[in-house]
Motif scaffolding. Structure first.
Motif, short mmCIF file in Angstrom:
data_model
loop_
_atom_site.label_atom_id
_atom_site.label_comp_id
_atom_site.label_asym_id
_atom_site.label_seq_id
_atom_site.Cartn_x
_atom_site.Cartn_y
_atom_site.Cartn_z
N THR A 16 76.66 57.85 134.14
CA THR A 16 77.16 59.22 134.05
C THR A 16 76.96 59.77 132.65
OG1 THR A 16 79.38 58.47 133.49
CG2 THR A 16 78.89 58.83 135.84
N GLN A 17 76.84 61.10 132.57
CA GLN A 17 76.69 61.78 131.31
C GLN A 17 77.83 62.80 131.16
OE1 GLN A 17 72.38 62.60 132.52
NE2 GLN A 17 72.24 62.71 130.28
N THR A 18 78.05 63.23 129.91
CA THR A 18 79.13 64.19 129.66
C THR A 18 78.61 65.33 128.81
OG1 THR A 18 79.84 62.88 127.75
CG2 THR A 18 81.00 62.51 129.85
N MET A 19 79.22 66.51 129.07
CA MET A 19 78.83 67.69 128.33
C MET A 19 80.05 68.60 128.22
SD MET A 19 75.96 70.56 129.25
CE MET A 19 74.70 69.30 129.46
N PHE A 20 80.26 69.17 127.01
CA PHE A 20 81.36 70.10 126.81
C PHE A 20 80.89 71.53 127.06
CE2 PHE A 20 82.92 66.54 124.23
CZ PHE A 20 84.24 66.49 124.64
N VAL A 21 81.77 72.30 127.69
CA VAL A 21 81.60 73.75 127.72
C VAL A 21 82.54 74.28 126.65
CG1 VAL A 21 81.79 75.87 129.08
CG2 VAL A 21 81.09 73.74 130.19
N ALA A 22 81.99 74.89 125.64
CA ALA A 22 82.78 75.28 124.48
C ALA A 22 82.85 76.80 124.35
CB ALA A 22 82.19 74.68 123.21
N ARG A 23 84.01 77.22 123.87
CA ARG A 23 84.14 78.62 123.46
C ARG A 23 83.71 78.68 122.00
NH1 ARG A 23 87.06 82.04 126.71
NH2 ARG A 23 87.92 81.03 128.57
N VAL A 24 82.71 79.50 121.71
CA VAL A 24 82.12 79.54 120.37
C VAL A 24 82.17 80.97 119.85
CG1 VAL A 24 80.10 79.05 118.94
CG2 VAL A 24 80.58 77.64 120.97
N LEU A 25 82.63 81.11 118.61
CA LEU A 25 82.70 82.42 117.96
C LEU A 25 81.41 82.62 117.18
CD1 LEU A 25 86.39 82.14 116.68
CD2 LEU A 25 85.58 83.32 118.74
N THR A 26 80.44 83.26 117.81
CA THR A 26 79.12 83.42 117.17
C THR A 26 79.12 84.58 116.17
OG1 THR A 26 78.37 84.84 118.98
CG2 THR A 26 77.97 82.47 119.18
N GLY A 27 79.98 85.59 116.39
CA GLY A 27 80.07 86.71 115.46
C GLY A 27 78.73 87.33 115.15
N ARG A 28 78.51 87.63 113.85
CA ARG A 28 77.21 88.13 113.36
C ARG A 28 76.34 86.93 113.01
NH1 ARG A 28 75.05 93.18 112.89
NH2 ARG A 28 74.47 92.74 110.72
N TYR A 29 75.14 86.86 113.55
CA TYR A 29 74.29 85.68 113.32
C TYR A 29 72.93 86.11 112.75
CZ TYR A 29 72.81 87.12 118.01
OH TYR A 29 72.39 87.85 119.10
N THR A 30 72.23 85.05 112.20
CA THR A 30 70.89 85.23 111.60
C THR A 30 70.09 83.95 111.84
OG1 THR A 30 69.71 85.90 109.58
CG2 THR A 30 71.52 84.31 109.33
N PRO A 31 68.76 84.01 111.80
CA PRO A 31 67.96 82.79 112.01
C PRO A 31 68.27 81.71 110.96
CG PRO A 31 66.58 84.74 112.20
CD PRO A 31 67.91 85.20 111.68
N GLY A 32 68.27 80.48 111.40
CA GLY A 32 68.59 79.37 110.52
C GLY A 32 67.36 78.65 110.00
N ARG A 33 67.62 77.84 108.95
CA ARG A 33 66.56 77.00 108.39
C ARG A 33 67.14 75.61 108.17
NH1 ARG A 33 66.24 81.14 104.59
NH2 ARG A 33 66.87 79.63 102.99
N SER A 34 66.29 74.65 108.03
CA SER A 34 66.75 73.27 107.93
C SER A 34 67.52 72.99 106.65
CB SER A 34 65.54 72.31 108.03
OG SER A 34 64.64 72.57 106.96
N ASP A 35 67.32 73.79 105.61
CA ASP A 35 68.00 73.54 104.35
C ASP A 35 69.34 74.26 104.23
OD1 ASP A 35 66.89 76.05 104.37
OD2 ASP A 35 66.37 76.00 102.22
#
Length: 698
Positions: free
Chosen positions: A633-652
């Motif tokens: 069996t596998q498990t996965m969370f359904v989460a409530r996430v506050l994304t707000g204002r977002y922008t593209p990310g970078r690895s650093d």
């Protein structure tokens, strides 16, 4: 002739003479004897020398008759009778018996018949009330008077009284004497028993009010209580007892029945006891004037009638008593009675009024207020009934002064109680949340008034939801029902903590409970919502179970962060709450359940878009990060996430960059893989995401 023969004849004459002398002398004996002669008995010599023999017959008589014969002149009477009736001597003696003497048996037969015919004893039985005092005393007095009259010249008749014994006594009267006079004394006794003995008859009355005014009814009928007594009573039912001599009782009964039948009787019923009180006090003179002018009798009384009252005062279905005023009108003519009824009704209506108070006027009264209101209603003799045009309203009627007092009380108390009620509703609302499951299968909070009424079980009139729909409530089943459509809906009560408000879709938790894992029912709408979104991208996966995670500490921190981001972005999209997926392995489950998502673990799987916690829009993406357990069996969370204002990310990136170079501390709330329809969100505050559900699948 031969000397010897003459001597024998002389002895016979001497013997007969001695016997005749003995017959004519009184004997010292207790028998009455009638004597005569017959063959075989010695009798006086005849001229031809033949001898006669005497006869004797005893007649058995009752002892009290023997006593009467001795006490009276009966022996002389019979002796004279016999001398007149018989050519041969017949004699009578009284001893223990009565004895007749004669020379001939046919004379004895005739003499015995005369004695038996002229003397007699009769017994009259007395039963019931006449067998005991006072009737027995009156009977004795009556017989003594009659006896004295019949014996005014000599003793002709006598009587004796034998009292009865036992539970049902039977007394006896013995009459003794001459038959003619015994019959006369018996007639006196029977006449008394038939006409003079005290008796009582009961006649039912048509109305209980007739009891109190019965003397006036007799005056109206011109019936006088002279020879009998009339006593009216309510027990065991309205009636009148007629007592006195039987003949007069029968006459009175007939006259009374005829008189009552000639009366016109009508009743007037007025709501509430106030009318009775008015006409017994302030309106008494007015009532008497109506009686006088209409020539009727009016008798008022208060009556109680059981009724079922849906009382807005008690707000409970109660069985109570309705008090009404009953007026009985008695008259000799119908028109007079009708006129009196109209006048009494008009008099009362002129001094009374009616007021209607709506449910809104009464709903805010406290229990003490309701008691005070009902006490005022009772003391003022008012009548209260459910208002048919106002659900939960009341109509109060009665004397104007009393109705005005009720109105004044409600006018004074209701605004104060309404203000208190609003304050109580406001105080309760943050602490207790009553919810109803809406048509879209989501829990909806009920308005403050419904919330307050449910908490205080004030639900007789039902509750009104946020859409204005009225529901009846069954608290035992925690269910609400629409009366017309028969639609049903579940109810739920949540008791919030001082610093935390439970989400409406949560189950209630105790104060000492920090984490609650709720297994969802596969048939519930909540389960289906989570399931359908999951399988929309992870079609080849089968859900084993879905659990709702209720962590008070994590959710409290999340709500604080949500409020912060919402205020920060109030003009720019708000908190941006989204339901996203986060795959993980079995060993991380307990940590996330209890402590939430920890960004310090970033980089374990990837840091392509920054060093934060990653969440996916599609479940199919997070499946790759859900390592199977030993059972597959596998498990996965359904989460409530506050994304707000977002922008593209970078690895650093270890934090989101500032939104404006001029304001370095005003940073973006989250990072994404791309701005156009992002599939991945990365957050950098642990309280920015909350593990809402845990899906177990394979």
């Amino acid at each position: 002739s031969d000397p010897h023969q003459r001597e024998e004849q002389f002895k016979l004459v001497i013997n007969d003479f001695t016997k005749m002398k003995r017959l004519l002398q009184p004997r010292k004996t207790d028998a009455v004897i009638l004597r005569g002669h017959e063959e075989g008995r010695i009798r006086p010599s005849k001229p031809d020398g033949l001898s006669t023999k005497e006869l004797e017959r005893r007649v058995k008589l009752p002892q009290d008759l023997i006593t009467f014969i001795r006490s009276s002149n009966a022996i002389c009477k019979f002796q004279r009778l016999f001398q007149q009736r018989f050519s041969n001597p017949v004699f009578i003696e009284v001893g223990l018996d009565l004895t007749l003497f004669s020379m001939y048996s046919h004379d004895l037969d005739e003499a015995q018949a005369a004695v038996v015919e002229d003397l007699s004893v009769e017994i009259e039985k007395l039963q019931g009330a006449v067998a005991v005092p006072p009737d027995t005393d009156r009977i004795k007095e009556t017989l003594i008077i009659a006896k004295k009259d019949l014996n005014r010249y000599e003793l002709m008749v006598d009587f004796s009284f034998i009292p009865g014994q036992g539970a049902t006594p039977v007394a006896k009267v013995r009459l003794v004497g001459y038959t003619e006079y015994v019959k006369k004394l018996r007639d006196v006794l029977q006449d008394y028993l038939l006409n003079q003995v005290t008796t009582k008859e009961v006649m039912n009355l048509q109305h209980p009010e007739m009891v109190d005014c019965f003397d006036k009814i007799l005056e109206l009928l011109r019936i006088k209580q002279t020879k009998v007594t009339l006593k009216a009573s309510l027990f065991p039912n309205p009636c009148v007892a007629i007592a006195g001599p039987r003949c007069h009782v029968q006459e009175a009964h007939k006259a009374l029945r005829s008189g009552l039948a000639s009366l016109t009787l009508e009743k007037l019923i007025l709501d509430g006891p106030g009318a009775v009180r008015y006409f017994q006090a302030d309106g008494k003179m007015s009532k008497e004037l109506v009686e006088s002018s209409c020539q009727v009798l009016i008798k008022e009384r208060q009556v109680s009638i059981p009724r079922r009252l849906y009382s807005a005062v008690s707000l409970l279905l109660t069985t109570t008593t309705s008090h009404k005023s009953s007026f009985l009108f008695v008259g000799l003519q119908r028109k007079n009675v009708d006129e009196a009824i109209t006048k009494i009704r008009d008099l009362y209506q002129a001094h009374s009024s009616t007021k209607t108070f709506t449910h809104h006027d009464l709903a805010d009264l406290t229990q003490d207020d309701r008691k005070s209101l009902m006490n005022l209603v009772e003391t003022q003799g008012l009548y209260v009934q459910e208002d048919p045009f106002s659900q939960g309203g009341l109509t109060v009627s009665g004397l104007k002064a009393g109705v005005n007092q009720v109105e004044q009380m409600l006018r004074t108390v209701t605004p104060l109680r309404r203000e208190m009620r609003v304050k109580d509703e406001e105080t309760l609302y943050p602490n207790v949340a009553w919810c109803i499951l809406g048509q879209n299968d989501s829990w909806e909070r009920l308005p403050k008034t419904a919330n307050y009424n449910l908490e205080n079980q004030n639900i007789t009139k039902g509750i009104v939801d946020a859409q204005g729909l009225t529901w009846s409530v069954n608290l035992l089943q925690m269910e609400a029902k629409r009366n017309l459509s028969r639609q049903t809906a579940k109810l739920k009560r949540l008791e919030n903590l001082p610093d935390f408000t439970f989400p409406l879709y949560w189950d209630n938790m105790s104060k000492n409970e920090d984490l609650k894992e709720v297994l969802l029912d596969p048939s519930s709408a909540e389960y289906r919502t989570v399931q359908q979104k999951f399988i929309s991208t992870a079609q080849n996966k089968i859900i084993v179970k879905i659990e709702r995670l209720q962590n008070v500490h994590l959710r409290r921190a999340y709500e604080i962060e949500k409020k912060h981001i919402s205020e920060k972005n109030k003009n720019d999209g708000g908190a941006g709450e989204s339901l996203l997926y986060h795959g993980t392995s079995q060993e991380n489950l307990d940590s996330i359940k209890t402590k939430g998502f920890n960004r310090s673990f970033s980089g374990k799987h990837a840091t392509v878009y920054g060093h934060g916690t990653y969440f996916a829009v599609n479940a199919s993406y997070s499946v790759n990060y859900s390592n199977p357990a030993a059972d597959g069996t596998q498990t996965m969370f359904v989460a409530r996430v506050l994304t707000g204002r977002y922008t593209p990310g970078r690895s650093d990136m270890r934090v989101p960059p500032p939104r404006n170079s001029q304001q370095p501390y005003d940073r973006y709330d989250s990072l994404v893989d791309r701005m156009d329809n992002p599939a991945i969100f990365i957050v950098f505050h642990d309280s920015q995401a909350y593990p809402d559900y845990l899906i177990t699948f394979h």
